[in-house]
Design an enzyme around this catalytic site. Structure first.
Site, PDB file in Angstrom:
ATOM      1  N   ASP A 138      -2.711  -2.007   9.923  1.00 35.05           N
ATOM      2  CA  ASP A 138      -2.706  -1.999   8.453  1.00 35.05           C
ATOM      3  C   ASP A 138      -3.184  -3.326   7.864  1.00 35.05           C
ATOM      4  O   ASP A 138      -3.311  -3.451   6.645  1.00 35.05           O
ATOM      5  CB  ASP A 138      -1.283  -1.729   7.920  1.00 35.05           C
ATOM      6  CG  ASP A 138      -0.847  -0.285   8.133  1.00 35.05           C
ATOM      7  OD1 ASP A 138      -1.670   0.535   8.573  1.00 35.05           O
ATOM      8  OD2 ASP A 138       0.328   0.012   7.855  1.00 35.05           O
TER       9      ASP A 138
ATOM     10  N   LYS B  78       0.846  -1.206   0.000  1.00 37.34           N
ATOM     11  CA  LYS B  78       0.000   0.000   0.000  1.00 37.34           C
ATOM     12  C   LYS B  78       0.871   1.241   0.000  1.00 37.34           C
ATOM     13  O   LYS B  78       2.017   1.231   0.459  1.00 37.34           O
ATOM     14  CB  LYS B  78      -0.962   0.030   1.209  1.00 37.34           C
ATOM     15  CG  LYS B  78      -0.292   0.035   2.594  1.00 37.34           C
ATOM     16  CD  LYS B  78       0.087   1.394   3.113  1.00 37.34           C
ATOM     17  CE  LYS B  78       0.869   1.299   4.425  1.00 37.34           C
ATOM     18  NZ  LYS B  78       1.667   2.457   4.747  1.00 37.34           N
TER      19      LYS B  78
HETATM   20  P1  ATP Z   1       4.548  -0.447   8.618  1.00 31.45           P
HETATM   21  O1  ATP Z   1       3.407  -1.367   8.320  1.00 31.45           O
HETATM   22  O2  ATP Z   1       4.744  -0.258  10.092  1.00 31.45           O
HETATM   23  O3  ATP Z   1       4.568   0.797   7.815  1.00 31.45           O
HETATM   24  P2  ATP Z   1       6.759  -1.162   7.021  1.00 31.45           P
HETATM   25  O4  ATP Z   1       5.966  -1.247   5.786  1.00 31.45           O
HETATM   26  O5  ATP Z   1       7.681  -0.003   7.165  1.00 31.45           O
HETATM   27  O6  ATP Z   1       5.842  -1.268   8.264  1.00 31.45           O
HETATM   28  P3  ATP Z   1       7.382  -3.976   7.106  1.00 31.45           P
HETATM   29  O7  ATP Z   1       8.038  -4.560   5.900  1.00 31.45           O
HETATM   30  O8  ATP Z   1       5.966  -4.316   7.346  1.00 31.45           O
HETATM   31  O9  ATP Z   1       7.649  -2.426   7.125  1.00 31.45           O
HETATM   32  O10 ATP Z   1       8.282  -4.424   8.344  1.00 31.45           O
HETATM   33  C1  ATP Z   1       8.359  -3.770   9.555  1.00 31.45           C
HETATM   34  C2  ATP Z   1       9.049  -4.713  10.536  1.00 31.45           C
HETATM   35  O11 ATP Z   1       8.147  -5.782  10.808  1.00 31.45           O
HETATM   36  C3  ATP Z   1      10.298  -5.366   9.952  1.00 31.45           C
HETATM   37  O12 ATP Z   1      11.444  -4.670  10.334  1.00 31.45           O
HETATM   38  C4  ATP Z   1      10.274  -6.767  10.523  1.00 31.45           C
HETATM   39  O13 ATP Z   1      11.114  -6.860  11.659  1.00 31.45           O
HETATM   40  C5  ATP Z   1       8.848  -6.994  11.006  1.00 31.45           C
HETATM   41  N1  ATP Z   1       8.115  -8.059  10.295  1.00 31.45           N
HETATM   42  C6  ATP Z   1       7.359  -8.995  10.872  1.00 31.45           C
HETATM   43  N2  ATP Z   1       6.809  -9.818   9.976  1.00 31.45           N
HETATM   44  C7  ATP Z   1       7.219  -9.406   8.772  1.00 31.45           C
HETATM   45  C8  ATP Z   1       6.981  -9.869   7.451  1.00 31.45           C
HETATM   46  N3  ATP Z   1       6.216 -10.942   7.197  1.00 31.45           N
HETATM   47  N4  ATP Z   1       7.538  -9.175   6.448  1.00 31.45           N
HETATM   48  C9  ATP Z   1       8.299  -8.091   6.706  1.00 31.45           C
HETATM   49  N5  ATP Z   1       8.590  -7.647   7.937  1.00 31.45           N
HETATM   50  C10 ATP Z   1       8.049  -8.277   8.976  1.00 31.45           C
END
Ligand code: ATP
Length: 310
Positions: A138, A11
């Site tokens: 989210d 997203k």
């Molecule tokens: P947000 O939803 O808070 O904006 P983001 O998009 O910045 O997050 P994500 O890739 O969702 O980032 O990852 C955030 C943290 O969540 C990562 O640093 C990781 O430690 C943890 N995490 C847990 N499960 C997952 C997953 N399946 N994929 C990616 N990261 C994960």
């Protein structure tokens, strides 16, 4: 059926309005989510115990144990079913890790849909939505996709009809940004200015641009209250945003808590051109094109939630 694979999108936030810090540590948000065609694939395979395998770019940064949001979601579903169910989850990642595009939440939504089918539980989308909201703010959006307004912590969703397809370029950064750190910096920057923060409000101009499919107007209205904090923590993002603007993007914004930068462009060929230009520059690690809105993990048409066709 031994395994089920579900495709689930990233997203971008068209608007992210952040209210004051609440007593429970969260912020009230108005969050206009938009699902774009960068996908993770979550495969659930019948197994005697829970395990995860993560494949793809930067997959080594994703936790494999109970911290993995997909595993947490699958466990929560098994608990809801009240049966000793388990699965092996294989996550093929294309959504940038810790990139502000909710990849972990997407994987959680993918795991819910895949396991619901693998285990033949037959839970409704409303029941899956309830479990999703317990995993993270989210996650509900990743089930439905399309474009939607999220309020509260972001988890109360109202679908928005989108009047066309929008074209995007995403500039991927080296390393991630921690979402809590970006919110914390946002609070401190506001405090240091003595800013009085009111309740977050949906932008009517932005909503009209989305409904009309008007990319020019949408580009001018994109806003992210976390952008200043993300750029403060990662000053190089200012040059990334400028590079896209200078090369004709209709709008440039940090995606969610960053560090991915999102550029709205007028056409698919414009997106290809901007991707090539950014790829050859020093302002990002890589650039990818995408379009939105697209279906979420449940596979409904992008406007199905908004129009009640589901
Ligand atoms: P947000 O939803 O808070 O904006 P983001 O998009 O910045 O997050 P994500 O890739 O969702 O980032 O990852 C955030 C943290 O969540 C990562 O640093 C990781 O430690 C943890 N995490 C847990 N499960 C997952 C997953 N399946 N994929 C990616 N990261 C994960």
């Amino acid at each position: 059926m031994d395994s089920v694979t579900v495709r689930v999108p990233a997203k971008v936030n068209l608007q992210l309005a952040v209210g004051p810090l609440r007593d429970d540590g969260y912020h009230d948000l108005v969050n206009i989510f938009h699902a774009v065609s960068i996908y993770d694939h979550v495969t659930a395979t019948a197994a005697g115990s829970f395990s995860t395998e993560v494949i793809g770019d930067r997959s080594e940064e994703v936790p494999l144990g109970d911290d993995n949001l997909a595993i947490r979601a699958a466990r929560a579903l098994a608990e809801r079913a009240g049966r000793p169910l388990a699965a092996r989850l294989t996550i093929r990642k294309s959504i940038p890790v810790a990139g502000g595009m909710a990849g972990g939440s997407a994987d959680a939504a993918g795991a819910l849909v895949a396991c619901n089918e693998l285990w033949k539980l037959g839970l409704s989308s409303a029941e899956l939505l309830e479990i999703a909201a317990g995993i993270g703010s989210d996650v509900p959006f990743a089930l439905f996709g399309g474009t939607a307004v999220g309020t509260g912590r972001g988890e109360k969703l109202t679908g928005v009809t989108t009047g066309g397809r929008f074209h995007w370029v995403f500039a991927l950064a080296e390393g991630g940004l921690s979402t809590p750190a970006v919110y914390g910096r946002c609070d401190r920057l506001r405090e240091s200015r003595g800013e009085r923060v009111g309740p977050p409000r949906e932008s009517t101009a932005l909503m009209a641009a989305v409904r009309d499919g008007d990319a020019d107007a949408l580009g001018a209205e994109l806003t992210n209250d976390l952008q200043e904090a993300a750029v403060d923590l990662r000053p190089s993002l200012a040059a990334t945003l400028d590079a896209g603007r200078e090369r004709g993007a209709l709008g440039a914004i940090v995606s969610g808590s960053g560090p991915t930068c999102a550029f709205l462009v007028a056409s698919e060929s414009g997106a290809d051109d901007l991707r090539s230009a950014l790829t050859g520059s020093a302002v990002c690690r890589a650039a990818v094109t995408a379009h939105g809105p697209v279906r979420g993990a449940l596979g409904y048409e992008p406007d199905a939630v908004a129009s009640g066709r589901r």
